[in-house]
Design an enzyme around this catalytic site. Sequence first.
Site: not given
Ligand code: ASP
Length: 340
Positions: A201, A229, A231-232, A252-253, A255
């Site tokens: 991301t 789905r 995410g965050d 990022t991570g 979500g």
């Molecule tokens: N945060 C993003 C999600 O969950 C993915 C990512 O940041 O790698 O969609």
Amino acid sequence: MRFLGHFACLGTILLFSCQSSTDTTPETGQAPASPGWSLAIHGGAGHFDTEVLSEEEQDAYRRSLRAALERGGAVLESGGTAVDAVVATIELLEDDSLFNAGRGAVMTAEGKHELDASIMRGEDRNCGAITGLSGFRHPIAVAREVMTASEHVFFSGPGAARFAASTGAEQAEPDWFTTAKAKARWERALARDTTREKFGTVGCVALDKEGHLAAGTSTGGMTYKRHGRIGDSPVIGAGTWADDRTCAISATGWGEYFIRTAVAHDIHARMLHGGKDLQSAADATIQEEMGALGGDGGIVGMNAFGEPVFSMNTPGMFRGAFKAGGTPQVGLFASDSLAP
Ligand code: ASP
């Protein structure tokens, strides 16, 4: 100008002293001088180290991160707004297939691209977001249109595409987004029937010469994500936040965990209500809230004085920072101090 805004907003001198004490230099107790403008980015956090990334891959990431910082820095140097810089920087990263956003975005369980993006400006906390967008080259530009050209803040799926088309946003064929790397990830996920492989991301935070903050985030989400789905990244308060009184944040991570702990807003709230500085607020949220539940990832943040901050609980996060009068600095691994 920023401080006048604070007085107007809250009508109290208390906030001025709170602002001054949340992020001060340890030596003087004074707020650091504004750098004029400042920019910081991430290109995803994850479980990568020197074993996983070859020297060539590391160099490629460093080059791409520097190019993105230079793009955003040029916008700010020429007097562009923090929002202009966030959009220009993220558009470049969306076109760069190294990252999981725009071209190179990961694929859903059905083998499609459903892109998410959000943007927020600190001046008035206006914001815009889209989720499940297909067929548009720059999701971050569409999110900006949601913020500036609609009375809403969040569009999804076909409605998001309809809105994007109505603004004349640039379209792109499905082939534009697909890369061999994203396809291979999808095939591995298909074999294991799991969404765990996910990072890349992109996000950006900026302070402009007028003293305003902005933050933006753009992603393909998680590889093999299920139908619908979210995410965050497009969720204001989880993946993105900006408020001139405190900070700008892009996350990022994993979500689901970032939504469950409202990461970006939690960091802001620790500063606004708890008087924390940005680094300790971010570390507490990442380690003691999101991380404590079992999530992983990180954030890039910037305080109202343009100090960039990074916090992560993963071994790696692609990241960089660039201030007026300085040179672009980038880092890949958690242990890296940023280097030119
Ligand atoms: N945060 C993003 C999600 O969950 C993915 C990512 O940041 O790698 O969609």
